[in-house]
Design a protein around this motif. Structure first.
Motif, PDB file in Angstrom:
ATOM      1  N   HIS A 119      -9.737  25.258   9.929  1.00  0.00           N
ATOM      2  CA  HIS A 119     -10.556  26.293   9.300  1.00  0.00           C
ATOM      3  C   HIS A 119     -12.000  25.829   9.098  1.00  0.00           C
ATOM      4  O   HIS A 119     -12.925  26.629   9.181  1.00  0.00           O
ATOM      5  CB  HIS A 119      -9.929  26.647   7.954  1.00  0.00           C
ATOM      6  N   SER A 120     -12.177  24.541   8.814  1.00  0.00           N
ATOM      7  CA  SER A 120     -13.509  24.080   8.383  1.00  0.00           C
ATOM      8  C   SER A 120     -14.237  23.250   9.437  1.00  0.00           C
ATOM      9  O   SER A 120     -15.384  22.876   9.216  1.00  0.00           O
ATOM     10  CB  SER A 120     -13.361  23.240   7.107  1.00  0.00           C
ATOM     11  N   SER A 121     -13.571  22.935  10.536  1.00  0.00           N
ATOM     12  CA  SER A 121     -14.174  21.988  11.490  1.00  0.00           C
ATOM     13  C   SER A 121     -14.228  22.559  12.907  1.00  0.00           C
ATOM     14  O   SER A 121     -14.107  23.750  13.086  1.00  0.00           O
ATOM     15  CB  SER A 121     -13.370  20.683  11.492  1.00  0.00           C
ATOM     16  N   PHE A 122     -14.398  21.670  13.846  1.00  0.00           N
ATOM     17  CA  PHE A 122     -14.374  22.008  15.278  1.00  0.00           C
ATOM     18  C   PHE A 122     -15.504  22.957  15.695  1.00  0.00           C
ATOM     19  O   PHE A 122     -15.329  23.800  16.582  1.00  0.00           O
ATOM     20  CB  PHE A 122     -12.997  22.584  15.679  1.00  0.00           C
ATOM     21  N   GLN A 123     -16.672  22.787  15.064  1.00  0.00           N
ATOM     22  CA  GLN A 123     -17.808  23.655  15.401  1.00  0.00           C
ATOM     23  C   GLN A 123     -18.276  23.433  16.849  1.00  0.00           C
ATOM     24  O   GLN A 123     -18.770  24.359  17.486  1.00  0.00           O
ATOM     25  CB  GLN A 123     -18.987  23.417  14.440  1.00  0.00           C
ATOM     26  N   GLY A 124     -18.097  22.198  17.340  1.00  0.00           N
ATOM     27  CA  GLY A 124     -18.493  21.904  18.726  1.00  0.00           C
ATOM     28  C   GLY A 124     -17.716  22.774  19.695  1.00  0.00           C
ATOM     29  O   GLY A 124     -18.290  23.421  20.581  1.00  0.00           O
ATOM     30  N   MET A 125     -16.394  22.815  19.500  1.00  0.00           N
ATOM     31  CA  MET A 125     -15.547  23.616  20.384  1.00  0.00           C
ATOM     32  C   MET A 125     -15.785  25.114  20.174  1.00  0.00           C
ATOM     33  O   MET A 125     -15.894  25.880  21.130  1.00  0.00           O
ATOM     34  CB  MET A 125     -14.081  23.276  20.144  1.00  0.00           C
ATOM     35  N   ARG A 126     -15.876  25.515  18.902  1.00  0.00           N
ATOM     36  CA  ARG A 126     -16.104  26.945  18.629  1.00  0.00           C
ATOM     37  C   ARG A 126     -17.370  27.455  19.310  1.00  0.00           C
ATOM     38  O   ARG A 126     -17.383  28.528  19.894  1.00  0.00           O
ATOM     39  CB  ARG A 126     -16.310  27.172  17.125  1.00  0.00           C
ATOM     40  N   GLY A 127     -18.464  26.663  19.201  1.00  0.00           N
ATOM     41  CA  GLY A 127     -19.762  27.100  19.730  1.00  0.00           C
ATOM     42  C   GLY A 127     -19.782  27.106  21.247  1.00  0.00           C
ATOM     43  O   GLY A 127     -20.245  28.073  21.865  1.00  0.00           O
ATOM     44  N   ALA A 128     -19.265  26.041  21.854  1.00  0.00           N
ATOM     45  CA  ALA A 128     -19.395  25.905  23.312  1.00  0.00           C
ATOM     46  C   ALA A 128     -18.255  26.581  24.065  1.00  0.00           C
ATOM     47  O   ALA A 128     -18.379  26.861  25.254  1.00  0.00           O
ATOM     48  CB  ALA A 128     -19.450  24.422  23.685  1.00  0.00           C
ATOM     49  N   MET A 129     -17.147  26.829  23.373  1.00  0.00           N
ATOM     50  CA  MET A 129     -15.981  27.406  24.060  1.00  0.00           C
ATOM     51  C   MET A 129     -15.420  28.572  23.242  1.00  0.00           C
ATOM     52  O   MET A 129     -14.296  28.513  22.744  1.00  0.00           O
ATOM     53  CB  MET A 129     -14.907  26.310  24.220  1.00  0.00           C
ATOM     54  N   PRO A 130     -16.206  29.647  23.105  1.00  0.00           N
ATOM     55  CA  PRO A 130     -15.700  30.779  22.314  1.00  0.00           C
ATOM     56  C   PRO A 130     -14.437  31.372  22.932  1.00  0.00           C
ATOM     57  O   PRO A 130     -14.284  31.346  24.153  1.00  0.00           O
ATOM     58  CB  PRO A 130     -16.846  31.801  22.355  1.00  0.00           C
ATOM     59  N   MET A 131     -13.545  31.881  22.065  1.00  0.00           N
ATOM     60  CA  MET A 131     -12.320  32.471  22.603  1.00  0.00           C
ATOM     61  C   MET A 131     -12.682  33.675  23.463  1.00  0.00           C
ATOM     62  O   MET A 131     -13.463  34.525  23.060  1.00  0.00           O
ATOM     63  CB  MET A 131     -11.361  32.891  21.481  1.00  0.00           C
ATOM     64  N   ASN A 132     -12.106  33.706  24.655  1.00  0.00           N
ATOM     65  CA  ASN A 132     -12.380  34.796  25.609  1.00  0.00           C
ATOM     66  C   ASN A 132     -11.154  34.851  26.518  1.00  0.00           C
ATOM     67  O   ASN A 132     -11.136  34.279  27.604  1.00  0.00           O
ATOM     68  CB  ASN A 132     -13.663  34.484  26.382  1.00  0.00           C
ATOM     69  N   ILE A 133     -10.132  35.525  26.020  1.00  0.00           N
ATOM     70  CA  ILE A 133      -8.803  35.419  26.633  1.00  0.00           C
ATOM     71  C   ILE A 133      -8.778  35.896  28.080  1.00  0.00           C
ATOM     72  O   ILE A 133      -8.139  35.291  28.941  1.00  0.00           O
ATOM     73  CB  ILE A 133      -7.773  36.191  25.773  1.00  0.00           C
ATOM     74  N   ARG A 134      -9.499  36.979  28.381  1.00  0.00           N
ATOM     75  CA  ARG A 134      -9.385  37.548  29.736  1.00  0.00           C
ATOM     76  C   ARG A 134     -10.214  36.762  30.761  1.00  0.00           C
ATOM     77  O   ARG A 134     -10.073  36.976  31.971  1.00  0.00           O
ATOM     78  CB  ARG A 134      -9.825  39.013  29.727  1.00  0.00           C
ATOM     79  N   ALA A 135     -11.070  35.838  30.310  1.00  0.00           N
ATOM     80  CA  ALA A 135     -11.968  35.130  31.223  1.00  0.00           C
ATOM     81  C   ALA A 135     -11.335  33.856  31.772  1.00  0.00           C
ATOM     82  O   ALA A 135     -10.418  33.289  31.183  1.00  0.00           O
ATOM     83  CB  ALA A 135     -13.266  34.773  30.501  1.00  0.00           C
ATOM     84  N   SER A 136     -11.876  33.431  32.920  1.00  0.00           N
ATOM     85  CA  SER A 136     -11.495  32.135  33.471  1.00  0.00           C
ATOM     86  C   SER A 136     -12.791  31.364  33.699  1.00  0.00           C
ATOM     87  O   SER A 136     -13.597  31.741  34.546  1.00  0.00           O
ATOM     88  CB  SER A 136     -10.741  32.341  34.785  1.00  0.00           C
ATOM     89  N   LEU A 137     -12.997  30.305  32.928  1.00  0.00           N
ATOM     90  CA  LEU A 137     -14.264  29.587  32.949  1.00  0.00           C
ATOM     91  C   LEU A 137     -14.011  28.080  33.041  1.00  0.00           C
ATOM     92  O   LEU A 137     -14.403  27.310  32.160  1.00  0.00           O
ATOM     93  CB  LEU A 137     -15.060  29.912  31.669  1.00  0.00           C
TER      94      LEU A 137
ATOM     95  N   ALA B  32      -5.096  27.203  21.957  1.00  0.00           N
ATOM     96  CA  ALA B  32      -4.339  27.253  23.218  1.00  0.00           C
ATOM     97  C   ALA B  32      -4.984  28.273  24.166  1.00  0.00           C
ATOM     98  O   ALA B  32      -5.056  28.052  25.382  1.00  0.00           O
ATOM     99  CB  ALA B  32      -2.882  27.617  22.942  1.00  0.00           C
ATOM    100  N   MET B  33      -5.481  29.373  23.599  1.00  0.00           N
ATOM    101  CA  MET B  33      -6.170  30.384  24.434  1.00  0.00           C
ATOM    102  C   MET B  33      -7.419  29.772  25.074  1.00  0.00           C
ATOM    103  O   MET B  33      -7.701  29.969  26.251  1.00  0.00           O
ATOM    104  CB  MET B  33      -6.587  31.606  23.594  1.00  0.00           C
ATOM    105  N   ARG B  34      -8.191  29.032  24.255  1.00  0.00           N
ATOM    106  CA  ARG B  34      -9.425  28.415  24.783  1.00  0.00           C
ATOM    107  C   ARG B  34      -9.093  27.392  25.860  1.00  0.00           C
ATOM    108  O   ARG B  34      -9.769  27.323  26.886  1.00  0.00           O
ATOM    109  CB  ARG B  34     -10.180  27.712  23.655  1.00  0.00           C
ATOM    110  N   PHE B  35      -8.072  26.583  25.629  1.00  0.00           N
ATOM    111  CA  PHE B  35      -7.747  25.534  26.600  1.00  0.00           C
ATOM    112  C   PHE B  35      -7.399  26.158  27.954  1.00  0.00           C
ATOM    113  O   PHE B  35      -7.685  25.587  28.995  1.00  0.00           O
ATOM    114  CB  PHE B  35      -6.598  24.658  26.084  1.00  0.00           C
ATOM    115  N   ARG B  36      -6.783  27.349  27.925  1.00  0.00           N
ATOM    116  CA  ARG B  36      -6.455  27.998  29.203  1.00  0.00           C
ATOM    117  C   ARG B  36      -7.721  28.572  29.839  1.00  0.00           C
ATOM    118  O   ARG B  36      -8.000  28.339  31.013  1.00  0.00           O
ATOM    119  CB  ARG B  36      -5.411  29.089  29.008  1.00  0.00           C
ATOM    120  N   THR B  37      -8.525  29.291  29.072  1.00  0.00           N
ATOM    121  CA  THR B  37      -9.751  29.895  29.624  1.00  0.00           C
ATOM    122  C   THR B  37     -10.657  28.844  30.257  1.00  0.00           C
ATOM    123  O   THR B  37     -11.205  29.046  31.337  1.00  0.00           O
ATOM    124  CB  THR B  37     -10.522  30.636  28.505  1.00  0.00           C
TER     125      THR B  37
END
Ligand code: GSH
Length: 227
Positions: free
Chosen positions: A110-128, A177-182
């Motif tokens: 809830h309070s951390s992982f700003q690096g991942m949140r900023g650079a890898m926003p959740m985008n389920i339908r995308a492949s990046l 898990a959604m981000r890791f797939r995208t």
């Protein structure tokens, strides 16, 4: 017996709203009945606004849970409320030690992982594949793999999830898990298996299916895609 309160869960775009995904997946997977209200993101001055949120939430953010019409805002408070309203569902691990760790990793998510949140926003339908990898997001990915490895090996024996059976902790980490797939993040076996277990949850599959059908493009969540 007291009547169960009416629950209304207000969420955002399923493709993008990682915070909304947590309580929705938790309630749906646990079989807790709720009415869903889906609002859509609008773009204002390069940021986001949730169109139509005003009557529901004092923060103007999603998710918000209405319990008999009273708002509970912020995904962490909502998940705690669902667990409190439904003790029979055992949404937190039953053993005290496991529960303490589960609470810690949820608070950390809830309070951390700003690096991942900023650079890898959740985008389920995308492949990046490969996008969003920088020293900060790499560090976050390493930490998440360490969390999953530790929880699975210490507490995971009774099932495929972080604490064996599905719990609040898995709902908190489902958007990862959604981000890791995208972003096609290469993972060690244990983390790969855990992501597969999360993706196989009926509630997660239902969320993904709906997310893929959404057409709305939100530039703030699409740093790598031109409209
Ligand atoms: N910490 C909050 C974060 C909620 C949040 O930031 N929601 C975003 C969408 S995923 C939002 O509603 N943004 C609209 C705004 O900031 O006006 C939670 O866990 O619920």
């Amino acid at each position: 017996m007291a009547k169960a309160p009416a629950l209304k869960l207000v969420i955002g775009n399923k493709n993008y709203s990682s915070w909304s995904m947590r309580p929705w997946v938790l309630a749906r997977q646990a079989g807790i009945a709720f009415e869903e209200v889906q609002l859509k993101f609008d773009e204002v001055d390069g940021g986001l606004r949730v169109a139509g949120i005003e009557p529901y939430s004092p923060t103007r953010k999603v998710p918000v849970l209405l319990v008999d019409g009273e708002p509970v805002w912020d995904s962490a408070a909502i998940c705690e409320t669902l667990a409190e309203l439904h003790p029979e569902k055992q949404l937190w691990p039953a053993a005290a030690e496991a529960r303490r760790v589960a609470r810690s990793i949820c608070a950390e998510m809830h309070s951390s992982f700003q690096g991942m949140r900023g650079a890898m926003p959740m985008n389920i339908r995308a492949s990046l594949p490969g996008k969003g990898r920088d020293p900060k997001s790499e560090q976050d990915i390493e930490r998440i793999i360490a969390i999953w490895t530790s929880c699975r090996s210490r507490f995971g024996r009774g099932g495929d999830f972080l604490f064996g059976r599905f719990s609040v902790a898995d709902a908190f980490y489902a958007p990862v898990a959604m981000r890791f797939r995208t972003y096609a993040v290469e993972l060690p076996r244990l983390a790969k298996d855990y992501c597969a277990a999360v993706e196989a949850l009926p509630a997660v599959r239902e969320w993904i299916e709906a997310a893929r059908k959404e057409k709305k493009f939100v530039a703030a969540d699409e740093p790598y895609t031109k409209k």
